[in-house]
Scaffold this motif. Structure first.
Motif, PDB file in Angstrom:
ATOM      1  N   ARG A  13       0.829  -1.212   0.000  1.00  0.00           N
ATOM      2  CA  ARG A  13       0.000   0.000   0.000  1.00  0.00           C
ATOM      3  C   ARG A  13       0.857   1.253   0.000  1.00  0.00           C
ATOM      4  O   ARG A  13       0.538   2.225  -0.675  1.00  0.00           O
ATOM      5  N   MET A  14       1.958   1.233   0.744  1.00  0.00           N
ATOM      6  CA  MET A  14       2.867   2.386   0.743  1.00  0.00           C
ATOM      7  C   MET A  14       3.474   2.579  -0.640  1.00  0.00           C
ATOM      8  O   MET A  14       3.555   3.707  -1.132  1.00  0.00           O
ATOM      9  N   ALA A  15       3.884   1.495  -1.281  1.00  0.00           N
ATOM     10  CA  ALA A  15       4.498   1.588  -2.611  1.00  0.00           C
ATOM     11  C   ALA A  15       3.497   2.072  -3.660  1.00  0.00           C
ATOM     12  O   ALA A  15       3.891   2.706  -4.640  1.00  0.00           O
ATOM     13  N   ILE A  97      12.746   2.542 -15.176  1.00  0.00           N
ATOM     14  CA  ILE A  97      11.688   2.302 -14.202  1.00  0.00           C
ATOM     15  C   ILE A  97      11.361   3.616 -13.519  1.00  0.00           C
ATOM     16  O   ILE A  97      12.184   4.519 -13.449  1.00  0.00           O
ATOM     17  N   GLY A  98      10.161   3.704 -12.993  1.00  0.00           N
ATOM     18  CA  GLY A  98       9.757   4.866 -12.220  1.00  0.00           C
ATOM     19  C   GLY A  98       8.614   4.486 -11.319  1.00  0.00           C
ATOM     20  O   GLY A  98       7.663   3.844 -11.755  1.00  0.00           O
ATOM     21  N   GLY A  99       8.721   4.824 -10.065  1.00  0.00           N
ATOM     22  CA  GLY A  99       7.658   4.482  -9.132  1.00  0.00           C
ATOM     23  C   GLY A  99       8.112   4.637  -7.707  1.00  0.00           C
ATOM     24  O   GLY A  99       8.834   5.573  -7.365  1.00  0.00           O
ATOM     25  N   PHE A 115       6.831  -0.920  -6.686  1.00  0.00           N
ATOM     26  CA  PHE A 115       5.726  -0.744  -7.633  1.00  0.00           C
ATOM     27  C   PHE A 115       6.206   0.255  -8.674  1.00  0.00           C
ATOM     28  O   PHE A 115       6.336   1.444  -8.379  1.00  0.00           O
ATOM     29  N   PHE A 116       6.537  -0.235  -9.859  1.00  0.00           N
ATOM     30  CA  PHE A 116       7.171   0.591 -10.876  1.00  0.00           C
ATOM     31  C   PHE A 116       6.454   0.508 -12.213  1.00  0.00           C
ATOM     32  O   PHE A 116       5.950  -0.552 -12.590  1.00  0.00           O
ATOM     33  N   GLY A 117       6.467   1.631 -12.921  1.00  0.00           N
ATOM     34  CA  GLY A 117       6.189   1.620 -14.339  1.00  0.00           C
ATOM     35  C   GLY A 117       7.497   1.287 -15.017  1.00  0.00           C
ATOM     36  O   GLY A 117       8.561   1.759 -14.607  1.00  0.00           O
TER      37      GLY A 117
END
Length: 138
Positions: A13-15, A97-99, A115-117
């Protein structure tokens, strides 16, 4: 629900929090449940970023009191972060990556979620990884 699952869900949930306000609200909620949690934003080339992501997870965990400033606690965060990152390697290797990285700790349970795009330009995929380690109680 077992602590390991509860702590893992808190890290996820935090990510997945989208704003600083949501992140802070979740931290307060989890704190009331005895869970220490923190999230860290990150972006860059996956392969070149692995070391930096692990370092950021450790620094943020110590700064926010999620772990003690001790070798064993740092190792637990590093190991769980590395495990989470290894789970997304097949999608992310060679791409950007980004997240966000989410870290949660209660009792002897510590979880790190990423949790990444993942992708190039606007052709993003989504990747989630989760690692768990035993860490000394706070």
């Amino acid at each position: 629900m077992p602590d390991s699952k509860t702590v893992a869900m808190a890290a996820l949930r935090m990510a997945m929090s989208e704003t600083r306000e949501e992140e802070n609200a979740l931290k307060q909620k989890f704190h009331s449940e005895g869970i220490k949690a923190v999230a860290v934003d990150y972006g860059g080339d996956y392969l070149q970023s692995i070391k930096k992501i692990i370092e950021r997870a450790i620094v943020a965990s110590k700064r926010e009191g999620v772990i003690h400033d001790a070798h064993g606690d740092e190792g637990a965060v590093a190991g769980a972060t590395r495990e989470a990152l290894s789970q997304i390697m097949s999608k992310a290797a060679g791409l950007n990556i980004g997240g966000k990285i989410g870290i949660a700790h209660r009792g002897e349970h510590l979880s790190v979620a990423v949790f990444f795009g993942v992708g190039l330009l606007h052709l993003d995929e989504v990747a989630v990884g989760l690692g768990h380690r035993v860490a000394p109680k706070l």
